[in-house]
Scaffold this motif. Structure first.
Motif, PDB file in Angstrom:
ATOM      1  N   ASP A   1       0.844  -1.191  -0.043  1.00  0.00           N
ATOM      2  CA  ASP A   1       0.165  -0.110  -0.114  1.00  0.00           C
ATOM      3  C   ASP A   1       0.784   1.414  -0.020  1.00  0.00           C
ATOM      4  OD1 ASP A   1       0.621   0.961   2.861  1.00  0.00           O
ATOM      5  OD2 ASP A   1      -0.529  -0.718   3.476  1.00  0.00           O
ATOM      6  N   ASN A   2       0.414   2.364  -0.344  1.00  0.00           N
ATOM      7  CA  ASN A   2       0.806   3.670  -0.511  1.00  0.00           C
ATOM      8  C   ASN A   2       1.511   4.041   0.751  1.00  0.00           C
ATOM      9  OD1 ASN A   2       1.075   3.637  -3.217  1.00  0.00           O
ATOM     10  ND2 ASN A   2      -1.181   4.719  -3.477  1.00  0.00           N
ATOM     11  N   ARG A   3       0.715   3.816   1.861  1.00  0.00           N
ATOM     12  CA  ARG A   3       1.135   4.379   3.153  1.00  0.00           C
ATOM     13  C   ARG A   3       2.617   3.506   3.548  1.00  0.00           C
ATOM     14  NH1 ARG A   3      -0.621   7.735   7.027  1.00  0.00           N
ATOM     15  NH2 ARG A   3       0.415   7.446   8.692  1.00  0.00           N
ATOM     16  N   ALA A   4       2.936   2.570   3.152  1.00  0.00           N
ATOM     17  CA  ALA A   4       4.139   1.889   3.543  1.00  0.00           C
ATOM     18  C   ALA A   4       5.349   2.535   2.816  1.00  0.00           C
ATOM     19  CB  ALA A   4       4.104   0.318   3.280  1.00  0.00           C
ATOM     20  N   PHE A   5       4.901   3.033   1.534  1.00  0.00           N
ATOM     21  CA  PHE A   5       5.679   3.636   0.783  1.00  0.00           C
ATOM     22  C   PHE A   5       6.096   5.058   1.418  1.00  0.00           C
ATOM     23  CE2 PHE A   5       7.029   5.574  -3.374  1.00  0.00           C
ATOM     24  CZ  PHE A   5       7.785   4.639  -3.869  1.00  0.00           C
ATOM     25  N   ALA A   6       5.020   5.764   1.862  1.00  0.00           N
ATOM     26  CA  ALA A   6       5.380   7.180   2.432  1.00  0.00           C
ATOM     27  C   ALA A   6       6.042   6.918   3.598  1.00  0.00           C
ATOM     28  CB  ALA A   6       4.022   7.717   2.592  1.00  0.00           C
ATOM     29  N   GLU A   7       5.768   6.038   4.493  1.00  0.00           N
ATOM     30  CA  GLU A   7       6.523   5.726   5.675  1.00  0.00           C
ATOM     31  C   GLU A   7       7.886   5.426   5.563  1.00  0.00           C
ATOM     32  OE1 GLU A   7       4.079   2.758   7.779  1.00  0.00           O
ATOM     33  OE2 GLU A   7       2.712   4.252   8.310  1.00  0.00           O
ATOM     34  N   ALA A   8       8.495   4.592   4.364  1.00  0.00           N
ATOM     35  CA  ALA A   8       9.674   4.312   4.069  1.00  0.00           C
ATOM     36  C   ALA A   8      10.376   5.673   3.807  1.00  0.00           C
ATOM     37  CB  ALA A   8       9.833   3.332   2.941  1.00  0.00           C
ATOM     38  N   ILE A   9       9.735   6.686   2.959  1.00  0.00           N
ATOM     39  CA  ILE A   9      10.297   8.122   2.665  1.00  0.00           C
ATOM     40  C   ILE A   9      10.597   8.628   3.779  1.00  0.00           C
ATOM     41  CG2 ILE A   9       9.946  10.082   1.704  1.00  0.00           C
ATOM     42  CD1 ILE A   9       8.123   8.513  -0.604  1.00  0.00           C
ATOM     43  N   ARG A  10       9.626   8.564   4.874  1.00  0.00           N
ATOM     44  CA  ARG A  10       9.911   9.521   6.096  1.00  0.00           C
ATOM     45  C   ARG A  10      11.109   8.954   6.868  1.00  0.00           C
ATOM     46  NH1 ARG A  10       4.295   9.819   9.287  1.00  0.00           N
ATOM     47  NH2 ARG A  10       4.840   7.720   9.785  1.00  0.00           N
TER      48      ARG A  10
ATOM     49  N   ALA B   1       6.826  12.985  10.105  1.00  0.00           N
ATOM     50  CA  ALA B   1       6.491  13.731   9.242  1.00  0.00           C
ATOM     51  C   ALA B   1       5.153  13.447   8.880  1.00  0.00           C
ATOM     52  CB  ALA B   1       7.302  13.665   7.987  1.00  0.00           C
ATOM     53  N   PRO B   2       4.413  14.420   8.589  1.00  0.00           N
ATOM     54  CA  PRO B   2       2.922  13.973   8.096  1.00  0.00           C
ATOM     55  C   PRO B   2       2.783  13.228   6.607  1.00  0.00           C
ATOM     56  CG  PRO B   2       3.295  16.254   7.986  1.00  0.00           C
ATOM     57  CD  PRO B   2       4.722  15.829   8.584  1.00  0.00           C
ATOM     58  N   ILE B   3       1.872  12.592   6.518  1.00  0.00           N
ATOM     59  CA  ILE B   3       1.525  11.964   5.327  1.00  0.00           C
ATOM     60  C   ILE B   3       0.039  12.321   4.971  1.00  0.00           C
ATOM     61  CG2 ILE B   3       1.067   9.738   4.152  1.00  0.00           C
ATOM     62  CD1 ILE B   3       3.111   8.732   6.160  1.00  0.00           C
ATOM     63  N   TYR B   4       0.047  13.000   3.707  1.00  0.00           N
ATOM     64  CA  TYR B   4      -1.232  13.687   3.059  1.00  0.00           C
ATOM     65  C   TYR B   4      -1.425  12.820   1.990  1.00  0.00           C
ATOM     66  CZ  TYR B   4       0.000  17.504   6.345  1.00  0.00           C
ATOM     67  OH  TYR B   4       0.347  18.427   7.201  1.00  0.00           O
ATOM     68  N   PRO B   5      -2.920  12.776   1.899  1.00  0.00           N
ATOM     69  CA  PRO B   5      -3.349  11.878   0.618  1.00  0.00           C
ATOM     70  C   PRO B   5      -3.402  12.927  -0.597  1.00  0.00           C
ATOM     71  CG  PRO B   5      -5.462  12.644   1.850  1.00  0.00           C
ATOM     72  CD  PRO B   5      -3.993  12.900   2.687  1.00  0.00           C
ATOM     73  N   LEU B   6      -3.096  12.343  -1.602  1.00  0.00           N
ATOM     74  CA  LEU B   6      -2.931  13.149  -2.721  1.00  0.00           C
ATOM     75  C   LEU B   6      -4.489  13.860  -3.164  1.00  0.00           C
ATOM     76  CD1 LEU B   6      -1.110  14.043  -5.426  1.00  0.00           C
ATOM     77  CD2 LEU B   6      -2.283  12.153  -6.472  1.00  0.00           C
ATOM     78  N   PRO B   7      -4.282  15.199  -3.489  1.00  0.00           N
ATOM     79  CA  PRO B   7      -5.692  15.826  -3.589  1.00  0.00           C
ATOM     80  C   PRO B   7      -6.181  15.622  -4.866  1.00  0.00           C
ATOM     81  CG  PRO B   7      -4.076  17.551  -3.634  1.00  0.00           C
ATOM     82  CD  PRO B   7      -3.223  16.199  -3.400  1.00  0.00           C
TER      83      PRO B   7
END
Length: 117
Positions: free
Chosen positions: A33-42, A50-56
């Protein structure tokens, strides 16, 4: 990425065994899922909070008539909504083990290459 580069070199070393215009898919690192991707970037940037925001998406749709990038993103929205995974069975049969870079390392290397770390 080092894993893709090594894979290409290994294919080139065996190019005499390949058919003309042979094709292989490189599966790379799979993230469910994209959340795991974003967490790896953090983690890679050293800011695990760091905050994770959904794509608007509504904004993308609104500016698409005026912006080429937004139009292209809108056209490929299906890639965000459904998992798309490259199956590298043929590559694995041909090479055996395929190199793999852990996601955290891949982001760290990418950020270094961009001068961001």
């Amino acid at each position: 990425m080092p894993d893709l580069a090594e894979t290409m070199v290994r294919l080139l070393e065996r190019r005499d065994e390949l058919a003309d215009f042979d094709r292989f898919q490189f599966g790379g690192t799979w993230v469910d899922d994209n959340r795991a991707f974003a967490e790896a970037i953090r983690r890679a940037v050293g800011n695990p909070g760091a905050p994770i925001y959904p794509l608007p998406w509504p904004v993308v749709h609104a500016i698409a008539p005026f912006n080429e990038t937004a139009r292209e993103m809108r056209e490929m929205i299906y890639l965000w909504r459904r998992p798309l995974r490259l199956v590298d069975d043929k590559l694995r049969r041909f090479l055996g083990e395929v190199p793999s870079t852990p996601l955290k390392d891949a982001f760290r290397i990418t950020l270094q290459g961009l001068g961001r770390s």
